[in-house]
Scaffold this motif. Sequence first.
Motif, PDB file in Angstrom:
ATOM      1  N   LEU A 108      58.564  40.091  59.466  1.00 22.80           N
ATOM      2  CA  LEU A 108      59.019  38.807  59.924  1.00 22.80           C
ATOM      3  C   LEU A 108      58.059  37.527  59.945  1.00 22.80           C
ATOM      4  N   VAL A 109      56.801  37.908  59.969  1.00 21.92           N
ATOM      5  CA  VAL A 109      55.975  36.529  59.953  1.00 21.92           C
ATOM      6  C   VAL A 109      56.346  35.467  59.179  1.00 21.92           C
ATOM      7  N   ASP A 110      56.838  35.748  57.872  1.00 20.78           N
ATOM      8  CA  ASP A 110      57.087  34.387  57.044  1.00 20.78           C
ATOM      9  C   ASP A 110      58.417  34.094  57.251  1.00 20.78           C
ATOM     10  N   THR A 114      62.560  40.561  52.580  1.00 25.58           N
ATOM     11  CA  THR A 114      62.977  40.765  50.948  1.00 25.58           C
ATOM     12  C   THR A 114      63.774  42.333  50.977  1.00 25.58           C
ATOM     13  N   PRO A 115      64.578  42.728  49.988  1.00 26.66           N
ATOM     14  CA  PRO A 115      64.920  44.117  49.899  1.00 26.66           C
ATOM     15  C   PRO A 115      63.988  45.108  50.054  1.00 26.66           C
ATOM     16  N   GLU A 116      62.743  44.802  49.392  1.00 28.59           N
ATOM     17  CA  GLU A 116      61.827  45.767  49.388  1.00 28.59           C
ATOM     18  C   GLU A 116      61.264  46.158  50.747  1.00 28.59           C
ATOM     19  N   GLU A 117      61.107  45.222  51.608  1.00 31.85           N
ATOM     20  CA  GLU A 117      60.489  45.169  53.068  1.00 31.85           C
ATOM     21  C   GLU A 117      61.441  45.904  53.804  1.00 31.85           C
ATOM     22  N   ALA A 152      67.919  36.712  57.427  1.00 33.83           N
ATOM     23  CA  ALA A 152      66.611  36.649  57.061  1.00 33.83           C
ATOM     24  C   ALA A 152      66.340  37.807  55.829  1.00 33.83           C
ATOM     25  N   CYS A 153      67.344  38.785  56.023  1.00 30.80           N
ATOM     26  CA  CYS A 153      67.361  40.114  54.953  1.00 30.80           C
ATOM     27  C   CYS A 153      68.417  39.782  54.118  1.00 30.80           C
ATOM     28  N   VAL A 154      69.535  39.709  54.413  1.00 30.92           N
ATOM     29  CA  VAL A 154      70.609  39.739  53.430  1.00 30.92           C
ATOM     30  C   VAL A 154      70.504  38.410  52.527  1.00 30.92           C
ATOM     31  N   GLY A 155      70.418  37.112  53.206  1.00 27.87           N
ATOM     32  CA  GLY A 155      70.705  35.935  52.506  1.00 27.87           C
ATOM     33  C   GLY A 155      69.210  35.607  52.011  1.00 27.87           C
TER      34      GLY A 155
END
Length: 167
Positions: A108-110, A114-117, A152-155
Amino acid sequence: DGSCQVQAAELAIGQLRRGDFLGELRFLLGESGQTSTHCVFTSRSHILVWDAEVLRKFLEANPTMKTAMQGVFNRHLAKKIQETDAENVKEAAGQREGKYRLLLAGVLVDGVCTPEELQFLREFRTRNDLSEEFHGRAVKDLGWSMEQFQAACVGHQRVTICKKGVQ
Protein backbone atom coordinates in the motif's frame (compact mmCIF):
# COMPACT_ATOMS: atom_id res chain seq x y z
CA ASP A 1 4.26 -20.78 47.63
CA GLY A 2 5.64 -17.87 45.61
CA SER A 3 6.80 -17.60 42.04
CA CYS A 4 10.02 -17.64 40.09
CA GLN A 5 11.01 -16.46 36.64
CA VAL A 6 13.13 -19.10 34.88
CA GLN A 7 16.02 -17.64 32.92
CA ALA A 8 18.61 -19.00 30.51
CA ALA A 9 21.40 -16.72 29.30
CA GLU A 10 19.62 -13.88 31.13
CA LEU A 11 16.48 -14.30 28.99
CA ALA A 12 13.14 -15.11 30.63
CA ILE A 13 12.01 -18.50 29.33
CA GLY A 14 9.30 -19.47 31.79
CA GLN A 15 7.62 -19.10 35.12
CA LEU A 16 7.58 -21.59 37.98
CA ARG A 17 4.63 -21.82 40.33
CA ARG A 18 3.77 -23.85 43.38
CA GLY A 19 4.68 -27.51 42.86
CA ASP A 20 6.91 -26.93 39.83
CA PHE A 21 10.42 -28.34 39.41
CA LEU A 22 13.66 -27.03 37.99
CA GLY A 23 16.38 -29.43 36.81
CA GLU A 24 14.24 -32.56 36.66
CA LEU A 25 15.23 -33.39 33.08
CA ARG A 26 18.89 -33.34 33.99
CA PHE A 27 18.14 -35.52 37.00
CA LEU A 28 16.13 -38.04 34.94
CA LEU A 29 18.92 -38.21 32.36
CA GLY A 30 21.42 -39.01 35.12
CA GLU A 31 23.43 -35.86 34.54
CA SER A 32 25.11 -34.10 37.42
CA GLY A 33 26.06 -30.50 37.95
CA GLN A 34 24.06 -27.34 37.58
CA THR A 35 21.26 -26.82 35.12
CA SER A 36 21.58 -24.34 32.26
CA THR A 37 18.71 -22.35 33.74
CA HIS A 38 18.28 -20.45 36.97
CA CYS A 39 15.46 -18.80 38.88
CA VAL A 40 14.90 -15.19 39.75
CA PHE A 41 12.31 -15.16 42.51
CA THR A 42 9.54 -12.65 41.91
CA SER A 43 7.89 -13.09 45.31
CA ARG A 44 8.65 -14.61 48.69
CA SER A 45 8.96 -18.33 48.05
CA HIS A 46 9.40 -21.59 49.91
CA ILE A 47 11.65 -23.99 48.05
CA LEU A 48 13.03 -27.47 48.53
CA VAL A 49 16.50 -28.22 47.19
CA TRP A 50 17.74 -31.78 46.81
CA ASP A 51 21.30 -32.88 46.30
CA ALA A 52 20.96 -34.95 43.13
CA GLU A 53 23.28 -37.76 44.27
CA VAL A 54 21.62 -38.06 47.67
CA LEU A 55 18.19 -38.15 46.04
CA ARG A 56 19.37 -40.68 43.45
CA LYS A 57 20.69 -43.01 46.20
CA PHE A 58 17.48 -42.59 48.21
CA LEU A 59 15.31 -43.47 45.21
CA GLU A 60 17.47 -46.50 44.33
CA ALA A 61 16.92 -47.79 47.85
CA ASN A 62 13.15 -47.11 47.63
CA PRO A 63 11.81 -48.43 44.29
CA THR A 64 8.20 -47.45 45.01
CA MET A 65 9.24 -43.89 45.74
CA LYS A 66 11.45 -43.89 42.62
CA THR A 67 8.49 -44.90 40.44
CA ALA A 68 6.31 -42.24 42.06
CA MET A 69 8.93 -39.50 41.61
CA GLN A 70 9.56 -40.47 37.98
CA GLY A 71 5.81 -40.24 37.38
CA VAL A 72 5.68 -36.78 38.95
CA PHE A 73 8.71 -35.63 36.95
CA ASN A 74 7.34 -37.08 33.71
CA ARG A 75 3.93 -35.41 34.16
CA HIS A 76 5.68 -32.13 34.91
CA LEU A 77 7.87 -32.43 31.80
CA ALA A 78 4.82 -33.26 29.68
CA LYS A 79 3.12 -30.13 31.06
CA LYS A 80 6.19 -28.03 30.21
CA ILE A 81 6.23 -29.41 26.66
CA GLN A 82 2.52 -28.70 26.26
CA GLU A 83 2.92 -25.12 27.53
CA THR A 84 5.98 -24.56 25.34
CA ASP A 85 4.12 -25.88 22.29
CA ALA A 86 1.20 -23.53 23.00
CA GLU A 87 3.61 -20.60 23.44
CA ASN A 88 5.41 -21.50 20.19
CA VAL A 89 2.10 -21.64 18.30
CA LYS A 90 1.12 -18.27 19.74
CA GLU A 91 4.53 -16.77 18.95
CA ALA A 92 4.48 -18.18 15.42
CA ALA A 93 1.01 -16.72 14.87
CA GLY A 94 2.26 -13.34 16.04
CA GLN A 95 5.21 -13.57 13.66
CA ARG A 96 2.92 -14.46 10.73
CA GLU A 97 0.66 -11.55 11.57
CA GLY A 98 3.65 -9.21 11.82
CA LYS A 99 4.98 -10.37 8.44
CA TYR A 100 1.58 -9.87 6.85
CA ARG A 101 1.34 -6.34 8.24
CA LEU A 102 4.75 -5.55 6.74
CA LEU A 103 3.75 -7.03 3.38
CA LEU A 104 0.48 -5.11 3.39
CA ALA A 105 2.28 -1.86 4.24
CA GLY A 106 4.71 -2.52 1.39
CA VAL A 107 1.88 -3.12 -1.06
CA LEU A 108 0.00 0.00 0.00
CA VAL A 109 2.98 2.35 0.18
CA ASP A 110 2.33 3.58 -3.37
CA GLY A 111 -1.45 3.82 -2.87
CA VAL A 112 -2.19 1.09 -5.45
CA CYS A 113 -2.75 -2.64 -5.06
CA THR A 114 -2.22 -4.49 -8.34
CA PRO A 115 -3.99 -7.79 -9.09
CA GLU A 116 -0.67 -9.60 -8.55
CA GLU A 117 -0.16 -7.93 -5.18
CA LEU A 118 -3.74 -8.71 -4.15
CA GLN A 119 -3.27 -12.36 -5.13
CA PHE A 120 0.02 -12.51 -3.23
CA LEU A 121 -1.66 -11.11 -0.08
CA ARG A 122 -4.53 -13.63 -0.40
CA GLU A 123 -2.15 -16.55 -0.83
CA PHE A 124 -0.07 -15.44 2.16
CA ARG A 125 -3.22 -15.22 4.31
CA THR A 126 -4.36 -18.67 3.17
CA ARG A 127 -0.96 -20.32 3.73
CA ASN A 128 -0.66 -18.74 7.17
CA ASP A 129 -4.27 -19.19 8.28
CA LEU A 130 -4.91 -15.47 8.66
CA SER A 131 -8.58 -14.50 8.56
CA GLU A 132 -10.34 -11.84 6.54
CA GLU A 133 -11.18 -10.24 9.86
CA PHE A 134 -7.47 -9.98 10.68
CA HIS A 135 -6.85 -8.51 7.20
CA GLY A 136 -9.49 -5.86 7.88
CA ARG A 137 -7.88 -4.94 11.19
CA ALA A 138 -4.44 -4.76 9.55
CA VAL A 139 -5.78 -2.46 6.81
CA LYS A 140 -7.40 -0.25 9.44
CA ASP A 141 -4.22 -0.23 11.57
CA LEU A 142 -2.41 1.21 8.54
CA GLY A 143 -4.91 4.09 8.44
CA TRP A 144 -7.00 2.76 5.55
CA SER A 145 -10.67 1.89 5.42
CA MET A 146 -11.72 -1.29 3.62
CA GLU A 147 -13.45 0.90 1.02
CA GLN A 148 -10.17 2.70 0.33
CA PHE A 149 -8.32 -0.62 0.13
CA GLN A 150 -10.88 -2.02 -2.31
CA ALA A 151 -10.73 1.14 -4.45
CA ALA A 152 -6.93 0.84 -4.59
CA CYS A 153 -7.21 -2.84 -5.59
CA VAL A 154 -10.25 -3.12 -7.81
CA GLY A 155 -10.05 0.09 -9.76
CA HIS A 156 -6.27 0.42 -9.51
CA GLN A 157 -6.99 3.95 -8.38
CA ARG A 158 -4.18 5.61 -6.52
CA VAL A 159 -5.42 6.30 -3.02
CA THR A 160 -3.52 8.76 -0.86
CA ILE A 161 -4.10 8.65 2.85
CA CYS A 162 -3.48 11.94 4.59
CA LYS A 163 -4.31 13.18 8.08
CA LYS A 164 -7.40 15.05 6.92
CA GLY A 165 -8.82 12.21 4.81
CA VAL A 166 -8.58 10.65 1.40
CA GLN A 167 -7.41 12.54 -1.67
